[in-house]
Design a protein around this motif. Structure first.
Motif, short mmCIF file in Angstrom:
data_model
loop_
_atom_site.label_atom_id
_atom_site.label_comp_id
_atom_site.label_asym_id
_atom_site.label_seq_id
_atom_site.Cartn_x
_atom_site.Cartn_y
_atom_site.Cartn_z
N ARG A 210 58.04 33.22 96.41
CA ARG A 210 56.74 33.67 96.95
C ARG A 210 55.68 32.60 96.74
NH1 ARG A 210 58.43 38.62 94.62
NH2 ARG A 210 57.20 38.21 92.74
N THR A 211 55.66 31.99 95.54
CA THR A 211 54.66 30.97 95.26
C THR A 211 54.89 29.72 96.10
OG1 THR A 211 54.47 31.79 92.98
CG2 THR A 211 53.57 29.61 93.44
N LEU A 212 56.14 29.32 96.26
CA LEU A 212 56.44 28.16 97.10
C LEU A 212 55.98 28.39 98.53
CD1 LEU A 212 60.02 27.32 95.77
CD2 LEU A 212 57.94 25.99 95.39
N LYS A 213 56.17 29.60 99.04
CA LYS A 213 55.73 29.90 100.40
C LYS A 213 54.20 29.95 100.48
CE LYS A 213 59.78 31.80 102.55
NZ LYS A 213 60.24 32.67 103.65
N THR A 214 53.56 30.39 99.41
CA THR A 214 52.09 30.35 99.38
C THR A 214 51.61 28.90 99.46
OG1 THR A 214 51.89 32.38 98.08
CG2 THR A 214 50.05 30.85 97.99
N VAL A 215 52.22 28.02 98.67
CA VAL A 215 51.86 26.60 98.70
C VAL A 215 52.08 26.04 100.10
CG1 VAL A 215 52.54 24.31 97.88
CG2 VAL A 215 52.28 26.22 96.25
N ALA A 216 53.23 26.34 100.69
CA ALA A 216 53.54 25.81 102.01
C ALA A 216 52.57 26.33 103.07
CB ALA A 216 54.98 26.16 102.38
N SER A 217 52.19 27.59 102.96
CA SER A 217 51.29 28.18 103.96
C SER A 217 49.88 27.62 103.85
CB SER A 217 51.26 29.70 103.81
OG SER A 217 50.61 30.09 102.60
N ARG A 218 49.53 27.09 102.69
CA ARG A 218 48.18 26.52 102.48
C ARG A 218 48.22 24.99 102.52
NH1 ARG A 218 45.40 30.57 99.49
NH2 ARG A 218 46.27 32.58 100.16
N ALA A 219 49.29 24.40 103.04
CA ALA A 219 49.48 22.95 102.96
C ALA A 219 48.31 22.16 103.54
CB ALA A 219 50.79 22.56 103.63
N SER A 220 47.83 22.56 104.70
CA SER A 220 46.73 21.82 105.33
C SER A 220 45.49 21.80 104.44
CB SER A 220 46.39 22.43 106.69
OG SER A 220 47.47 22.28 107.59
N ALA A 221 45.16 22.95 103.88
CA ALA A 221 44.01 23.02 102.98
C ALA A 221 44.25 22.22 101.71
CB ALA A 221 43.71 24.48 102.63
N LEU A 222 45.49 22.24 101.21
CA LEU A 222 45.82 21.49 100.00
C LEU A 222 45.75 19.98 100.25
CD1 LEU A 222 48.75 23.69 98.64
CD2 LEU A 222 46.47 23.43 97.64
N HIS A 223 46.15 19.56 101.43
CA HIS A 223 46.03 18.13 101.76
C HIS A 223 44.57 17.70 101.71
CE1 HIS A 223 50.20 17.95 102.58
NE2 HIS A 223 50.19 18.42 103.80
N ARG A 224 43.68 18.53 102.20
CA ARG A 224 42.25 18.21 102.15
C ARG A 224 41.74 18.26 100.72
NH1 ARG A 224 42.44 21.66 106.69
NH2 ARG A 224 41.58 23.40 105.46
N LEU A 225 42.19 19.27 99.99
CA LEU A 225 41.75 19.43 98.60
C LEU A 225 42.14 18.24 97.74
CD1 LEU A 225 40.48 21.45 96.54
CD2 LEU A 225 42.81 22.30 96.13
N ALA A 226 43.27 17.62 98.04
CA ALA A 226 43.78 16.51 97.22
C ALA A 226 42.83 15.33 97.14
CB ALA A 226 45.14 16.05 97.77
N HIS A 227 41.88 15.25 98.08
CA HIS A 227 40.93 14.13 98.09
C HIS A 227 39.65 14.44 97.31
CE1 HIS A 227 43.35 11.91 100.98
NE2 HIS A 227 43.48 13.02 101.68
N GLN A 228 39.57 15.62 96.73
CA GLN A 228 38.38 16.01 95.98
C GLN A 228 38.51 15.58 94.51
OE1 GLN A 228 35.81 17.20 97.76
NE2 GLN A 228 37.23 16.90 99.49
N PRO A 229 37.41 15.66 93.73
CA PRO A 229 37.50 15.38 92.30
C PRO A 229 38.50 16.30 91.62
CG PRO A 229 35.21 15.42 93.00
CD PRO A 229 36.02 15.91 94.17
N VAL A 230 39.09 15.83 90.54
CA VAL A 230 40.18 16.55 89.89
C VAL A 230 39.77 17.96 89.47
CG1 VAL A 230 41.67 16.59 87.84
CG2 VAL A 230 41.43 14.49 89.15
#
Length: 327
Positions: A210-230
Motif C-alpha cells: 500500500r505504501t509503495l503504491k502511495t509513493v508511486a501515485s505521488r511520484a510527480s509531486a515527489l519529483h518536485r518536492l525533491a528540489h526543496q530544502p531538506v
C-alpha cells in the motif's frame, strides 16, 4: 579498464579531499543481489533513471587512496543520450558528497568535533582521523530510494534485500550499462500496475505494498518536492500514509546526504548510540538528547560510532524473517 560495453563518456573528478568511495557507497547497495547498485573489484556501480533524461549507468573507479586527496575516474553509459550524460557530469560532485555545500558541512563538523571531543569516547574521535574520506553520497532519486526504504520497514535485513532484489529484477527496466547493475528501479507506473497476488509472491507485506503504491501515485509531486530544502522534503514525506520519521531519515540520508537526520524508531540505533556515549542502552528520546551537542551533524556522529569499532551488547533473540505468503 576493460568493460563488456564501451562507455558513452569518461571523465576524471579532482575533489581535492579524501573520498572513500567504497565505504560511502555501501548504504546505497542492498546486498550482493541488488541489480541497481554494486561494488566489485575496485569499482562502484549505480544504475538509475533521472526524471528529466533517459536511464544511466555510472561506474566509479575507486581512487588510489581513501585517506588522501586523489583523482576519481568515472564512466557513464546512457544509450548515447547527451542530456543524460550532462546530467551525470553535473551531478557527480553532489553524488559523491564533495560539492561545496557538503564540504562546508564537513569542515564545520570537524571544527565542532575538535571542540566537543571531550564529550565523546576516544575511539569515536579517532574514527574521524582514520576515516577522512567519509562522505554522504546523494543520489537525488527520491522515489527510487523510497521504494527501497519502504521495503526495509519492520523486517530483517535479509528479507528486505530479498524483496528489493525481487522487485527490481522483476519489474525494473534494463540499464544502459548491463552487468553488474543490469536494472534501474521500477517506474512509478509499473509499481501501480503490480497486482496484490504478485506482491504476495514477492514476500511484500500488504502494508508495504500500500505504501509503495502511495509513493508511486505521488511520484510527480515527489519529483518536485525533491528540489526543496531538506526540512521541507521531510515535512512533505511525513504527510504520506505509511511514511514516518525512520523512513524519512533513511531516505534523505541517501538522496540528499542529510547529515542531521537520524533514524528515529530504528531497532538498534538508539541502543548503540546510548552504549557508545554512556555505556548504557537508551531509547529514541535519550538518543536525541545525547546527540544534542552535534545538532546539524547528528548522523555524522552516528556514522562515526558505527565505524569506531565499539562492540555493542546483544539483547534478546534476533528478529526472524516472516514468510506470510500462505496467509
Amino acid at each position: 579498464m576493460n568493460f563488456t560495453q564501451q562507455p558513452d563518456y569518461s571523465d576524471v573528478l579532482h575533489p581535492g579531499v579524501a573520498v572513500d568511495v567504497a565505504a560511502n557507497m555501501a548504504p546505497l547497495i542492498r546486498g550482493r543481489a541488488d541489480p541497481t547498485a554494486a561494488t566489485i573489484n575496485g569499482v562502484s556501480w549505480l544504475s538509475f533513471h533521472p526524471v528529466t533524461t533517459g536511464p544511466v549507468t555510472i561506474a566509479i573507479v575507486h581512487p588510489r587512496s581513501s585517506v588522501q586527496p586523489a583523482e576519481i575516474r568515472y564512466h557513464v553509459w546512457a544509450h548515447g543520450d547527451r542530456s543524460a550524460i550532462e546530467y551525470v557530469v553535473q551531478r557527480m560532485p553532489v553524488l559523491l558528497g564533495v560539492d561545496e555545500q557538503s564540504l562546508d558541512g564537513w569542515a564545520q563538523f570537524d571544527e565542532l568535533l575538535d571542540q566537543t571531543a571531550h564529550l565523546l569516547p576516544e575511539r569515536v574521535v579517532e574514527a574521524r582521523r582514520r576515516n577522512p574520506g567519509m562522505r554522504f553520497m546523494a543520489t537525488g532519486q527520491l522515489v527510487d530510494e523510497l521504494l527501497t526504504v519502504v521495503l526495509e520497514q519492520k523486517v530483517t535485513q535479509q528479507q528486505a534485500r530479498a524483496t528489493w532484489g525481487w522487485l527490481a529484477n522483476t519489474y525494473g527496466d534494463p540499464s544502459p550499462g548491463g552487468e553488474p547493475v543490469s536494472k534501474t528501479a521500477p517506474k512509478p507506473q509499473t509499481v501501480l500496475g503490480i497486482a496484490s497476488w504478485q506482491w504476495h509472491a514477492g514476500w511484500v507485506q500488504p502494508f508495504m505494498a500500500r505504501t509503495l503504491k502511495t509513493v508511486a501515485s505521488r511520484a510527480s509531486a515527489l519529483h518536485r518536492l525533491a528540489h526543496q530544502p531538506v526540512d521541507q522534503i521531510s515535512t512533505g514525506l511525513n504527510s504520506l500514509p505509511g511514511i514516518g520519521p525512520w523512513t524519512v531519515a533513511e531516505t534523505l540520508q541517501r538522496t540528499h546526504g542529510a547529515a542531521d537526520y537520524v533514524a528515529v524508531g530504528d531497532f538498534h540505533v538508539a541502543h548503540h548510540v546510548g552504549e557508545a556515549l554512556t555505556g548504557r542502552r537508551t531509547d529514541d528520546d535519550g538518543m536525541l538528547e545525547l546527540l544534542e551537542p552535534w545538532v546539524g551533524h547528528r548522523q555524522r556522529i552516528v556514522r562515526l560510532i558505527y565505524v569506531s569499532g565499539i562492540r555493542f551488547s546483544r539483547f534478546g533473540p534476533r528478529m526472524a524473517a516472516t514468510d506470510f505468503r500462505d496467509r
